[in-house]
Structures are given as C-alpha cells and as structure tokens.
Design a protein around this motif. Structure first.
Motif, PDB file in Angstrom:
ATOM      1  N   PRO A 130       0.837  -1.472   0.101  1.00 46.02           N
ATOM      2  CA  PRO A 130       0.133  -0.049  -0.038  1.00 46.02           C
ATOM      3  C   PRO A 130       0.789   1.362   0.101  1.00 46.02           C
ATOM      4  O   PRO A 130       0.537   2.289  -0.651  1.00 46.02           O
ATOM      5  CB  PRO A 130      -0.984  -0.273   1.163  1.00 46.02           C
ATOM      6  N   TYR A 131       2.071   1.330   0.623  1.00 42.21           N
ATOM      7  CA  TYR A 131       2.834   2.279   0.693  1.00 42.21           C
ATOM      8  C   TYR A 131       3.256   2.972  -0.744  1.00 42.21           C
ATOM      9  O   TYR A 131       3.500   4.059  -0.967  1.00 42.21           O
ATOM     10  CB  TYR A 131       4.206   2.102   1.572  1.00 42.21           C
ATOM     11  N   VAL A 132       3.492   1.942  -1.793  1.00 42.45           N
ATOM     12  CA  VAL A 132       3.803   2.390  -3.090  1.00 42.45           C
ATOM     13  C   VAL A 132       2.837   3.113  -3.497  1.00 42.45           C
ATOM     14  O   VAL A 132       2.809   4.382  -4.186  1.00 42.45           O
ATOM     15  CB  VAL A 132       3.989   1.087  -3.867  1.00 42.45           C
ATOM     16  N   PHE A 133       1.198   2.663  -3.537  1.00 45.50           N
ATOM     17  CA  PHE A 133       0.308   3.436  -3.974  1.00 45.50           C
ATOM     18  C   PHE A 133      -0.150   4.696  -3.266  1.00 45.50           C
ATOM     19  O   PHE A 133      -0.620   5.705  -3.783  1.00 45.50           O
ATOM     20  CB  PHE A 133      -0.789   2.448  -4.151  1.00 45.50           C
ATOM     21  N   ILE A 134       0.192   4.881  -1.859  1.00 44.43           N
ATOM     22  CA  ILE A 134       0.104   5.815  -1.230  1.00 44.43           C
ATOM     23  C   ILE A 134       0.915   7.196  -1.744  1.00 44.43           C
ATOM     24  O   ILE A 134       0.655   8.420  -1.893  1.00 44.43           O
ATOM     25  CB  ILE A 134       0.260   5.691   0.383  1.00 44.43           C
ATOM     26  N   PHE A 135       2.296   6.761  -2.021  1.00 44.00           N
ATOM     27  CA  PHE A 135       3.224   7.555  -2.553  1.00 44.00           C
ATOM     28  C   PHE A 135       2.915   8.011  -3.904  1.00 44.00           C
ATOM     29  O   PHE A 135       3.191   9.035  -4.189  1.00 44.00           O
ATOM     30  CB  PHE A 135       4.815   6.941  -2.329  1.00 44.00           C
ATOM     31  N   LEU A 136       2.394   7.269  -4.620  1.00 44.73           N
ATOM     32  CA  LEU A 136       1.987   7.338  -6.047  1.00 44.73           C
ATOM     33  C   LEU A 136       0.857   8.370  -5.872  1.00 44.73           C
ATOM     34  O   LEU A 136       0.886   9.550  -6.619  1.00 44.73           O
ATOM     35  CB  LEU A 136       1.156   6.167  -6.690  1.00 44.73           C
ATOM     36  N   ALA A 137      -0.213   8.248  -5.100  1.00 46.87           N
ATOM     37  CA  ALA A 137      -1.140   9.325  -5.038  1.00 46.87           C
ATOM     38  C   ALA A 137      -0.869  10.763  -4.445  1.00 46.87           C
ATOM     39  O   ALA A 137      -1.266  11.833  -5.132  1.00 46.87           O
ATOM     40  CB  ALA A 137      -2.013   8.857  -4.009  1.00 46.87           C
ATOM     41  N   SER A 138       0.277  10.698  -3.521  1.00 40.97           N
ATOM     42  CA  SER A 138       1.066  11.824  -3.121  1.00 40.97           C
ATOM     43  C   SER A 138       1.752  12.675  -4.301  1.00 40.97           C
ATOM     44  O   SER A 138       1.488  13.939  -4.416  1.00 40.97           O
ATOM     45  CB  SER A 138       1.891  11.492  -1.754  1.00 40.97           C
ATOM     46  N   TYR A 139       2.383  11.875  -5.096  1.00 38.64           N
ATOM     47  CA  TYR A 139       2.988  12.465  -6.155  1.00 38.64           C
ATOM     48  C   TYR A 139       1.975  12.913  -7.034  1.00 38.64           C
ATOM     49  O   TYR A 139       2.294  13.999  -7.612  1.00 38.64           O
ATOM     50  CB  TYR A 139       3.897  11.260  -6.950  1.00 38.64           C
ATOM     51  N   LEU A 140       0.931  12.220  -7.384  1.00 42.15           N
ATOM     52  CA  LEU A 140       0.164  12.715  -8.528  1.00 42.15           C
ATOM     53  C   LEU A 140      -0.342  14.200  -7.995  1.00 42.15           C
ATOM     54  O   LEU A 140      -0.613  15.150  -8.578  1.00 42.15           O
ATOM     55  CB  LEU A 140      -1.181  11.719  -8.698  1.00 42.15           C
TER      56      LEU A 140
END
Length: 135
Positions: free
Chosen positions: A41-51
């Motif tokens: 989940p951390y990958v996708f949380i960081f991805l959402a933050s990046y976006l």
C-alpha cells in the motif's frame, strides 16, 4: 447441416472461446493488481501523493508525462538488468515472496512504479535546497 452452417457455428465458437480466455486473463490481471495494492500500500500512497503534488507544481500534462516516461525507463532498466545484468548488475527477483502480484515480463509492477515519484521527491528537494523554480 451444410458446410456453410458448420463453418459459421465453428467460427462463433472459436470467437466465443477467445473472448472467454481474454476475459479470464483480464480478471487475473485485475486480481494481481489488487494483490499488489494490498501487499504494497505504501507504493500506492506515495503514488497518490506524487500525483497531487506534481499536478499542483506542473499541471496534469507534465505530471502524466513524467509518470509514464519514468515508468517506461524504470521498467526497461529493471527488465534489462534481470535478463542481461545491465545497468544494475545481475540479480533476480524472488517470485515466491510475491505470490499473486502483478508482473510485467518478470518485473514486479510496483517496482517500476516507484521510480517516477522517488525521482520527483529528489528533484523537488534539490530545487528547494537550491532555491530555484526550474523544472
């Protein structure tokens, strides 16, 4: 039953079977993606933050170009490394530790997805330290 009818029925069955196989592959891919999200989940949380942050800084177009090009470069380098040892040296993934996760030609989906936002974090940190607004 004449030959024409037989051929038409056979064509329909072949197309139906092909569509069924495609649907099964699509379902499997969705399940693998969901498994990847659940396990990392951390990958996708960081991805959402990046976006969110990149869109604020650059707008949608540049954010998506950065994401897609970064993913492509990362995937190519990972794929090349596990097959030829270049550019990271020879290494192998332990697939047994990633059961059910989405792989793209032997490269874990989440691995290449990390590169664009890690580079963005480094880039924006450097810009902050250097007090510049270039980029």
């Amino acid at each position: 039953m004449n030959r024409s009818t037989y051929k038409t029925l056979n064509d329909c069955l072949t197309k139906s079977t092909t569509l069924h196989r495609l649907a099964q592959k699509e379902d499997a891919m969705i399940n693998e993606l969901l498994t990847s999200v659940i396990h990392r989940p951390y990958v996708f949380i960081f991805l959402a933050s990046y976006l969110v942050l990149a869109k604020i800084r650059w707008g949608t177009a540049k954010t998506l170009i950065w994401l897609v090009s970064g993913y492509a470069i990362a995937w190519l380098s990972e794929y090349s490394s596990i097959n030829t040892g270049f550019p990271y040296g020879e290494y192998h993934y332990i697939y047994a530790s990633m059961p059910g996760e989405l792989m793209i030609a032997g490269v874990p989906f989440f691995d290449s997805l990390s590169y664009p936002f890690m580079i963005f974090a480094g880039f924006t940190t450097a810009a902050l330290v250097m007090k510049t607004e270039r980029g």
